[in-house]
Design an enzyme around this catalytic site. Structure first.
Site, PDB file in Angstrom:
ATOM      1  CG  ASP A   1      -2.731   8.307  -3.975  1.00 51.93           C
ATOM      2  OD1 ASP A   1      -2.524   8.529  -5.187  1.00 51.93           O
ATOM      3  OD2 ASP A   1      -2.086   7.484  -3.315  1.00 51.93           O
TER       4      ASP A   1
ATOM      5  N   GLY B   1       0.830  -1.205   0.000  1.00 55.37           N
ATOM      6  CA  GLY B   1       0.000   0.000   0.000  1.00 55.37           C
ATOM      7  C   GLY B   1       0.860   1.248   0.000  1.00 55.37           C
ATOM      8  N   GLY B   2       0.224   2.370   0.205  1.00 54.79           N
ATOM      9  CA  GLY B   2       0.939   3.625   0.161  1.00 54.79           C
ATOM     10  C   GLY B   2       2.125   3.664   1.111  1.00 54.79           C
TER      11      GLY B   2
ATOM     12  CE  LYS C   1      -1.921   1.807   4.412  1.00 55.11           C
ATOM     13  NZ  LYS C   1      -2.761   2.883   3.899  1.00 55.11           N
TER      14      LYS C   1
END
Ligand SMILES: *[C@@H]1O[C@H](CO)[C@@H](O)[C@H](O)[C@H]1NC(C)=O
Ligand SMILES: *[C@@H]1O[C@H](CO)[C@@H](O)[C@H](O)[C@H]1NC(C)=O
Ligand SMILES: *[C@@H]1O[C@H](CO)[C@@H](O)[C@H](O)[C@H]1NC(C)=O
Ligand SMILES: *[C@@H]1O[C@H](CO)[C@@H](O)[C@H](O)[C@H]1NC(C)=O
Ligand SMILES: *[C@@H]1O[C@H](CO)[C@@H](O)[C@H](O)[C@H]1NC(C)=O
Length: 817
Positions: A626, A510-511, A529
């Site tokens: 985003d 992920g980011g 996450k």
């Protein structure tokens, strides 16, 4: 400069034409009656409605009515003398000195209609047509004072925005609609829409004495039969429901948009919005829609499944009363009966939860406000006549108890609808659970999930308290998280669930760190996450994301189940979505064939709904910043959910633009003004959404776009095709054969509108949804997108560009980093 005006639903009322006969006055006084022979009308101060004499098409009679000013063909919203039309042009509408409206023939005293309804007389009366279409009689000197009579209290076939509809037994108010007999005859016809106050009130549509459709009970958020009300973005409904009272109004977000709810002469209730560009009323919603909307579709104790085969299914624990008719000739009229009789005395009955339903007809049901679900359950169990109960409000408070057979239940797909707890005998209950295990995974999953959520809430809360009491001293930096209000998972659980963060359980990056798939001991799958410890930047993003997402709940946003902050680890625990992220399917030619046009279109609509919630419908304005294909996750039914709020920004009230020194986001999805000046607004999300739409249609990535020729990127490529009327060449070849070219073109058009260079030109999400949803809408031509080579279209315009969003207060947030 029509093209400067943002989009069609900004309705332009043409300037008042100075008409030789029309007297543009909004009031009627005793001294000045309205004479049909003169051709005069009243026009409200806002030039929205007109009152006067008219003749319907194909009729020769004259009526007094109110219609939308300057909308053609004439759309009448109220008629005074619908039962006694005037035969000729001799009509005279006057106001008596005591404040009664009288419609007479000019040369006689025959009264065709009168407003006299026993209300208090007015001393110096005046009758005024207001700009909401209400015609009121009041004291001349008191514009905001006592209203002696108003047309709003005597609706004919139309409810206007702001007008009340419903019933109040205490005051005797009964506002109902009766359709015109035909398009040319306003005489009351056979179709009536009113509120049935028996038991738990509901709205009913009648044909004579036969009920055709019912709305379902108001549950605090929507009518039980219309869960789509929750996601409706143009219209807001306001309900006041109390014992003996059921009143509602509705408003249109864009107040300038002419709108109406009309019971048309063929017996359909329609919500219509005027689309100025098309010069047409567009049907935004209507009812009844399908066979399951009919009140007696499946008779008793059965569920109607729209498009189901078979359409009717007995409630769990019930069987067809006449199995031969039911199964062989699909005759549902006998309904269903219990498989096993209830056993109230021995107290062995229990409840089986049937989910996603429109609750049963409730004219003989009882509402108990302020009871908890547990209290409802035991109340029902203790009453041997009680057959089922359900929460009265979606938030769980209060309940409705049924003591009769259950009728007119329908099923909703897509996880909407309400839970109904049906009382069953122990034998049927056991059978029901056994049966639901292998064949109905979903229900089990739901039950497990609910139980899980509940236990996490408890465990989380307990854990949280414990943590604050004991660890506060050495986790001082975390004190801000006190307000998180979110279940906390403990590290051990997460480590076990992901098999110690094994490579096998890693599902993505992920980011700000890797994402793992976990399976909790109870069987529930989650996505974890894990914030990389090295990422200093991540700590703030983490807190931001937790705070933000904890507040967001929408079916097109990924749900956060909890978080874990322990031993220097920071993790977010999300619902697990089995089909992964959109980019994995879309940009892989071996897999993109799974995405046919219907799915892609649903994905576009779903993302738009999620965005609408972020931009308009949640308590704040949220700019995602985003939005991209890898941040769109797909659930097992391929419904899209927006994820990754690490960069999102929240705004309150009117601030809609911000500026940042720290331009984060993903190249290829960022708007020109954001990259160049660090300015972001909801229009930068719209830009990203436009890129996404074009990627979904073409199956190509904006940034990794490469063809043999000279195109800069996907936008450039599609824009050039569009200008040469060859946009269909951009459609992904794996999209399949069955798609509507018109629909795809509409989406390309909308995509191009979203990526226009100037952010003021880009539509907002409300108009995007409107454009997506209606076939006949004329969608504006897009202008030049951002990031295309300029040689082609605008000559030497490479000079200074004004990348600003005007008309909006600009604020500056200089991020402290
Ligand atoms: C009065 O009006 C009626 C129609 O409303 C008409 O039939 C009649 O001839 C009129 N009488 C006079 C005297 O003008
Ligand atoms: C006003 O006068 C009319 C007759 O002119 C009568 O029918 C009506 O009942 C009166 N209304 C009130 C409120 O007194
Ligand atoms: C119904 O009427 C009563 C008595 O006039 C009033 O107090 C109440 O506010 C009304 N309810 C609604 C929902 O308008
Ligand atoms: C409609 O409202 C009117 C006026 O309050 C009332 O007399 C009539 O009975 C109502 N009709 C129905 C079908 O509810
Ligand atoms: C209650 O239980 C007893 C014994 O278990 C059984 O014989 C009886 O039939 C039950 N009563 C009813 C109403 O089913």
């Amino acid at each position: 400069m029509m093209r400067e005006i943002p989009f069609f639903f900004l309705v332009i009322f043409a300037a008042v034409l100075v008409n030789s006969v029309s007297l543009a006055d909004d009031t009627l006084t005793p001294q000045q009656p309205l004479l049909d022979a003169d051709g005069t009308t009243l026009l409200d101060a806002g030039n929205r409605f007109e009152l006067g004499f008219f003749t319907p098409n194909d009729s020769s009679y004259r009526y007094v009515g109110i219609w939308f000013y300057n909308i053609s063909p004439r759309t009448v919203v109220w008629v005074a003398n619908r039962r006694s039309p005037l035969p000729d042009l001799s009509g005279r509408l006057s106001l008596t000195t005591n404040g009664t409206l009288l419609l007479t023939s000019d040369n006689s005293t025959t009264v065709f209609w009168s407003s006299s309804d026993g209300s208090t007389p007015v001393r110096n009366p005046v009758a005024q047509l207001l700009d909401n279409g209400n015609f009121v009689v009041r004291e001349e000197a008191e514009p905001n004072g006592y209203v002696a009579w108003q047309s709003y209290d005597h609706p004919t076939d139309t409810i206007l925005p702001g007008m009340r509809f419903g019933r109040n037994m205490t005051s005797g108010l009964n506002l109902n609609l009766t359709a015109w007999t035909s398009l040319s005859d306003p005489t009351p016809g056979d179709y009536v829409l009113n509120i049935n106050m028996d038991g738990v009130p509901e709205e009913f549509l009648w044909h004579g004495t036969r009920p055709l459709w019912r709305s379902g009970q108001w549950n605090g958020r929507y009518l039980s039969g219309a869960p789509e009300m929750e996601t409706e973005n143009l219209v807001q409904y306001h309900y006041k429901v109390a014992p003996q009272q059921f009143i509602y109004t509705y408003t249109i977000r864009d107040n300038s948009l002419p709108a109406r709810i009309t019971l048309i002469s063929s017996g359909v209730v329609q919500l219509l919005i005027w689309v100025e560009d098309n010069q047409q009323w567009s049907v935004r919603g209507y009812t009844p829609q399908d066979p399951c909307d009919s009140v007696s579709a499946c008779s008793i104790n059965a569920i109607c499944i729209p498009n189901g085969s078979p359409m009717c299914k007995c409630l769990t624990g019930f069987r067809p009363k006449n199995p031969t008719n039911w199964n062989l000739i699909r005759d549902w009229s006998g309904g269903c009966v219990r498989s096993t009789h209830l056993d109230c005395r021995n107290r062995t009955d229990g409840f089986f939860n049937q989910d996603s339903l429109k609750l049963p007809e409730s004219s003989s049901a009882v509402m108990r406000t302020s009871l908890t679900p547990a209290e409802c359950s035991s109340l029902c169990l203790n009453d041997c006549n009680c057959t089922a109960y359900a929460s009265a409000q979606v938030n769980g408070s209060g309940c409705i108890l049924w003591t009769s057979d259950l009728t007119d239940i329908r099923f909703f797909f897509g996880g909407t609808g309400q839970d109904l707890y049906v009382r069953l005998a122990a034998a049927d209950l056991i059978a029901a659970y056994a049966e639901s295990r292998p064949s109905n995974q979903r229900r089990v999953a739901v039950i497990v999930a609910v139980t899980l959520a509940a236990s996490f809430l408890l465990a989380g809360a307990a854990f949280c308290i414990w943590r604050w009491k004991t660890k506060k001293s050495f986790v001082g930096e975390e004190t801000e998280e006190k307000d998180l209000d979110l279940p906390l998972f403990d590290l051990g659980t997460i480590v076990n669930s992901t098999v110690n963060f094994s490579a096998d359980s890693k599902i993505g990056e992920g980011g700000f760190g890797p994402v793992y798939k976990g399976r909790l001991t109870e069987g529930q799958e989650v996505a974890v996450k894990r914030l990389s410890k090295t990422s200093t930047q991540g700590v703030n993003e983490f807190k931001n994301e937790v705070r933000l997402i904890a507040k967001l709940q929408h079916r097109n946003l990924v749900r956060l189940l909890g978080c874990c902050v322990e031993a220097g680890e920071r993790m977010l625990i999300y619902e697990y979505l089995s089909n992964g992220s959109l980019d994995k399917l879309l940009f892989d030619k071996a897999k993109s064939g799974q995405l046919d046009w219907k799915l892609r279109y649903n994905i576009i609509i779903g993302i738009a709904r999620g965005l609408l919630y972020l931009h308009h419908d949640s308590r704040f304005i949220i700019i995602h910043r985003d939005l991209k294909a890898s941040n769109i996750l797909l659930d097992k039914d391929m419904n899209p959910k927006i994820s990754d709020f690490g960069m999102a920004r929240i705004f309150n009230g009117d601030e809609t633009i911000a500026k940042t020194k720290n331009v984060v986001g993903t190249y290829g999805y960022m708007s020109p003004e954001y990259i160049k000046n660090g300015k972001f607004s909801i229009k930068s999300d719209i830009f990203s959404f436009g890129v996404l739409i074009l990627e979904i249609i073409s199956g190509k990535k904006n940034t990794e776009f490469s063809t043999s020729d000279q195109h800069l990127n996907l936008l450039d490529y599609i824009w050039r095709l569009w200008r040469n009327d060859k946009a269909s060449e951009s459609i992904d070849e794996t999209i399949g054969l069955s798609f509507s070219m018109e629909e795809v073109m509409r989406c390309i058009n909308i995509g191009l509108l979203c990526v226009q260079e100037r952010c003021d030109d880009r539509p907002n999400i409300t108009s995007i949804l409107l454009m997506l949803g209606s076939d006949k809408t004329l969608i504006p031509e897009p202008r030049q997108p951002g990031f295309v080579s300029r040689d082609l279209c605008e000559g030497n315009s490479t000079s200074i560009m004004q990348y600003t969003c005007s008309n909006q207060a600009s604020i500056t947030i200089l991020e402290a980093r």
